[in-house]
Design a protein around this motif. Structure first.
Motif, PDB file in Angstrom:
ATOM      1  N   CYS A 195       0.815  -1.211   0.000  1.00  0.00           N
ATOM      2  CA  CYS A 195       0.000   0.000   0.000  1.00  0.00           C
ATOM      3  C   CYS A 195       0.849   1.261   0.000  1.00  0.00           C
ATOM      4  N   CYS A 196       0.280   2.321  -0.570  1.00  0.00           N
ATOM      5  CA  CYS A 196       0.873   3.647  -0.462  1.00  0.00           C
ATOM      6  C   CYS A 196       0.466   4.231   0.886  1.00  0.00           C
ATOM      7  N   LEU A 197       1.408   4.809   1.574  1.00  0.00           N
ATOM      8  CA  LEU A 197       1.125   5.434   2.858  1.00  0.00           C
ATOM      9  C   LEU A 197       1.020   6.948   2.748  1.00  0.00           C
ATOM     10  N   PHE A 200      -0.285   1.928 -14.585  1.00  0.00           N
ATOM     11  CA  PHE A 200      -0.762   2.399 -13.293  1.00  0.00           C
ATOM     12  C   PHE A 200      -1.762   1.401 -12.743  1.00  0.00           C
ATOM     13  N   ARG A 201      -1.986   1.495 -11.447  1.00  0.00           N
ATOM     14  CA  ARG A 201      -3.043   0.730 -10.791  1.00  0.00           C
ATOM     15  C   ARG A 201      -3.714   1.645  -9.778  1.00  0.00           C
ATOM     16  N   ILE A 202      -4.951   1.348  -9.483  1.00  0.00           N
ATOM     17  CA  ILE A 202      -5.708   2.166  -8.539  1.00  0.00           C
ATOM     18  C   ILE A 202      -5.755   1.449  -7.198  1.00  0.00           C
ATOM     19  N   GLN A 203      -5.368   2.165  -6.160  1.00  0.00           N
ATOM     20  CA  GLN A 203      -5.412   1.633  -4.799  1.00  0.00           C
ATOM     21  C   GLN A 203      -6.691   2.118  -4.128  1.00  0.00           C
ATOM     22  N   GLU A 204      -7.500   1.182  -3.706  1.00  0.00           N
ATOM     23  CA  GLU A 204      -8.735   1.512  -2.991  1.00  0.00           C
ATOM     24  C   GLU A 204      -8.461   1.541  -1.490  1.00  0.00           C
ATOM     25  N   ILE A 213      -5.481   4.988   2.339  1.00  0.00           N
ATOM     26  CA  ILE A 213      -5.680   6.183   1.515  1.00  0.00           C
ATOM     27  C   ILE A 213      -5.956   5.752   0.076  1.00  0.00           C
ATOM     28  N   PRO A 214      -6.845   6.468  -0.621  1.00  0.00           N
ATOM     29  CA  PRO A 214      -7.019   6.188  -2.046  1.00  0.00           C
ATOM     30  C   PRO A 214      -5.823   6.757  -2.810  1.00  0.00           C
ATOM     31  N   ALA A 215      -5.336   6.014  -3.779  1.00  0.00           N
ATOM     32  CA  ALA A 215      -4.169   6.475  -4.523  1.00  0.00           C
ATOM     33  C   ALA A 215      -4.139   5.840  -5.901  1.00  0.00           C
ATOM     34  N   VAL A 216      -3.389   6.487  -6.786  1.00  0.00           N
ATOM     35  CA  VAL A 216      -3.060   5.923  -8.086  1.00  0.00           C
ATOM     36  C   VAL A 216      -1.560   5.646  -8.039  1.00  0.00           C
TER      37      VAL A 216
END
Length: 86
Positions: free
Chosen positions: A27-29, A46-50, A57-60
């Motif tokens: 995960c992105c922090l 790219f991928r989308i982080q839900e 956190i939501p992130a691309v």
């Protein structure tokens, strides 16, 4: 017999934390800063982080040849780069 049961319980108690540690996701922090134009054009995918599971956190997540970058999906530059990569 009691000694074997105690050893088994002790072994199981030691294994439980190691099993729980394996459940973390990639995960992105936090969000990174906007890269310059030359770097943006090197984006590969790219991928989308839900925000479900272990990610908070939501992130691309953009993948570049040498690194990855977490970005805020609400930013205009992120939306433009996602459109270009689709």
């Amino acid at each position: 017999m009691k000694f074997h049961v105690i050893c088994l319980l002790l072994l199981l108690a030691c294994m439980y934390p190691s099993l729980a540690q394996g459940s973390y996701e990639n995960c992105c922090l936090k969000y990174g800063i906007e890269p310059n134009i030359k770097v943006k054009y090197k984006a590969v995918s790219f991928r989308i982080q839900e925000t479900d599971g272990g990610c908070n956190i939501p992130a691309v997540v953009f993948k570049f040849p040498k690194k990855t970058l977490c970005a805020d999906p609400k930013k205009a530059w992120v939306q433009k780069l996602m459109k270009r990569l689709k």
